[in-house]
Design an enzyme around this catalytic site. Structure first.
Site, PDB file in Angstrom:
ATOM      1  N   ASP A 100       0.840  -1.193   0.000  1.00 51.85           N
ATOM      2  CA  ASP A 100       0.000   0.000   0.000  1.00 51.85           C
ATOM      3  C   ASP A 100       0.884   1.256   0.000  1.00 51.85           C
ATOM      4  O   ASP A 100       1.761   1.382  -0.863  1.00 51.85           O
ATOM      5  CB  ASP A 100      -0.966  -0.060   1.190  1.00 51.85           C
ATOM      6  CG  ASP A 100      -2.059   0.991   1.123  1.00 51.85           C
ATOM      7  OD1 ASP A 100      -3.049   0.758   0.410  1.00 51.85           O
ATOM      8  OD2 ASP A 100      -1.919   2.042   1.762  1.00 51.85           O
ATOM      9  N   TYR A 207      -2.848  11.181   0.982  1.00 58.47           N
ATOM     10  CA  TYR A 207      -3.740  11.364  -0.164  1.00 58.47           C
ATOM     11  C   TYR A 207      -3.811  12.833  -0.568  1.00 58.47           C
ATOM     12  O   TYR A 207      -3.878  13.162  -1.759  1.00 58.47           O
ATOM     13  CB  TYR A 207      -5.123  10.805   0.163  1.00 58.47           C
ATOM     14  CG  TYR A 207      -5.055   9.337   0.472  1.00 58.47           C
ATOM     15  CD1 TYR A 207      -4.980   8.398  -0.543  1.00 58.47           C
ATOM     16  CD2 TYR A 207      -5.023   8.888   1.789  1.00 58.47           C
ATOM     17  CE1 TYR A 207      -4.876   7.042  -0.267  1.00 58.47           C
ATOM     18  CE2 TYR A 207      -4.917   7.533   2.077  1.00 58.47           C
ATOM     19  CZ  TYR A 207      -4.843   6.619   1.041  1.00 58.47           C
ATOM     20  OH  TYR A 207      -4.721   5.280   1.325  1.00 58.47           O
ATOM     21  N   HIS A 269      -5.734  -7.482  -0.030  1.00 56.59           N
ATOM     22  CA  HIS A 269      -4.840  -6.330  -0.079  1.00 56.59           C
ATOM     23  C   HIS A 269      -3.730  -6.374   0.963  1.00 56.59           C
ATOM     24  O   HIS A 269      -2.613  -5.916   0.710  1.00 56.59           O
ATOM     25  CB  HIS A 269      -5.690  -5.063   0.118  1.00 56.59           C
ATOM     26  CG  HIS A 269      -4.944  -3.790   0.019  1.00 56.59           C
ATOM     27  ND1 HIS A 269      -4.474  -3.297  -1.171  1.00 56.59           N
ATOM     28  CD2 HIS A 269      -4.590  -2.881   0.973  1.00 56.59           C
ATOM     29  CE1 HIS A 269      -3.873  -2.137  -0.955  1.00 56.59           C
ATOM     30  NE2 HIS A 269      -3.925  -1.871   0.336  1.00 56.59           N
TER      31      HIS A 269
END
Length: 294
Positions: A100, A207, A269
Site C-alpha cells: 500500500d 492522499y 490487499h
C-alpha cells in the site's frame, strides 16, 4: 521505542529486531495501518536479519505536524525520512519491503537512492495503470481518496475513536481476502492510534499530497528506458485485492529494468498481515546472497 533524528522536522518511531550486521531489511506499512502491520513478518525474519520497522510520517507513533501535504507528506518526503534513517543506522544493501503506501514509498526510495538498496519487495499499487483507474469498477472502490480531500473527513472521523474504528473496519474487512477477518484486538489498536486528535488527518495527508493511486495513475508517464528503476523488484500480487486487478501488472517492464510478478493466491490487499510467511519468504529470498556458480 527509539525515535530517529529529525528530517524536515519529523522524527520517526521505529522498532529494530534481529542481530546488527545481519542482512538488513526495512519493512513499510500501509494505510490504514501502522508498523504493527509488519509484526508477524518481522518475527519471521529477525532470526537471520536485521529488521527495521518504522511508522511513516504522520502515522502511528511518528511525529505529526500540520504542514503542507505536498511538501511534507508525499512519497518523496516519506522517502527522505526513511533514507535518513537508514543512513543514521549505518545500513546499506537493504531489502525494502512494503505494501500500500509502503509500496509507493519503497518504490520512491528505489528511484532516489538505489545505492542503499539490495532489492525491493512490494505489493500493489504499481505504476502503469494510467486511465484504467477511471473504469467503472475502480471508481466504485476508490471513492475514499476523494473523500480524504474534504474537510468533512476531519469533521466526521478525526478525534473520534468510535468513528475511526468503524471507518477502518470497513477497509480491513472489504479489502482483505475471503479467509481473513480482522479481530477486535487489531481494530481496537488501530482505532486508538487513528482516533487520537489530529491522527486521522495526519494519515490522510498522504492522499492530500497527491500520493493516492488515482492521482498518481492519471499523472504518470513511462520514463525513458535509461531512467527506469534499476533495483531488482518483486511484486507480490494478491488474488483478491479489489483495488488492483492482476492485469494491471502488464506495463511494469516500462518502469523497472528487473521485475518479477509473483501471484499470491487466496489473500487480499493486506498481504503482510494475511500471508506473513509468504511475504517473509519473499523478503528472505531477496536478501540472500547470490549463489556462487562453480
Amino acid at each position: 521505542m527509539p525515535l530517529s533524528t529529525a528530517t524536515d522536522g519529523f522524527r520517526l518511531a521505529y522498532d529494530r529486531h534481529g542481530e546488527p550486521g545481519a542482512p538488513p531489511v526495512l519493512l513499510l506499512h500501509g494505510w490504514p495501518g501502522d508498523r504493527t502491520d509488519m509484526a508477524a513478518v518481522a518475527a519471521r525474519l529477525a532470526p537471520a536479519h536485521e529488521v527495521v520497522v518504522p511508522d511513516l510520517r504522520g502515522f502511528g507513533a511518528s511525529e505529526k505536524h500540520d504542514r503542507d501535504p505536498a511538501e511534507q507528506y508525499s512519497a518523496a518526503a516519506q522517502a527522505r525520512s526513511l533514507t535518513a534513517l537508514l543512513d543514521e543506522l549505518g545500513l546499506s544493501g537493504v531489502v525494502v519491503a512494503g505494501y500500500d503506501v509502503g509500496s509507493r514509498v519503497g518504490q520512491q526510495i528505489a528511484a532516489d537512492r538505489p545505492d542503499l538498496l539490495r532489492a525491493l519487495v512490494v505489493t500493489p499499487p504499481a505504476p502503469g495503470v494510467g486511465r484504467r483507474i477511471l473504469g467503472e469498477d475502480p471508481v466504485r472502490e476508490f471513492w475514499y481518496q476523494s473523500f480524504h480531500q474534504l474537510d468533512l473527513a476531519r469533521e466526521l472521523v478525526d478525534g473520534d475513536t468510535r468513528a475511526a474504528r468503524a471507518y477502518l473496519r470497513h477497509f480491513w474487512s472489504h479489502w482483505s481476502g475471503p479467509g481473513f477477518t480482522p479481530d477486535d484486538e487489531r481494530l481496537d489498536h488501530l482505532a486508538a492510534v487513528y482516533g487520537a486528535p489530529g491522527a486521522f488527518v495526519a494519515s490522510i495527508n498522504w492522499y492530500r499530497s497527491g500520493g493516492g493511486a488515482v492521482a498518481r495513475s492519471l499523472a504518470e508517464t513511462a520514463p525513458d528506458p535509461a531512467d527506469r528503476v534499476t533495483v531488482p523488484t518483486t511484486f507480490l500480487w494478491p488474488e483478491h485485492d479489489p483495488l488492483f486487478p492482476r492485469d494491471w501488472s502488464d506495463r511494469l517492464p516500462e518502469f523497472f529494468t528487473e521485475v518479477t510478478v509473483t501471484p499470491v493466491d487466496g489473500v487480499g490487499h493486506f498481504v503482510p498481515v494475511e500471508a506473513p510467511q509468504v511475504f517473509a519468504d519473499a523478503v528472505a529470498a531477496a536478501a540472500a546472497p547470490p549463489r556462487t556458480v562453480r
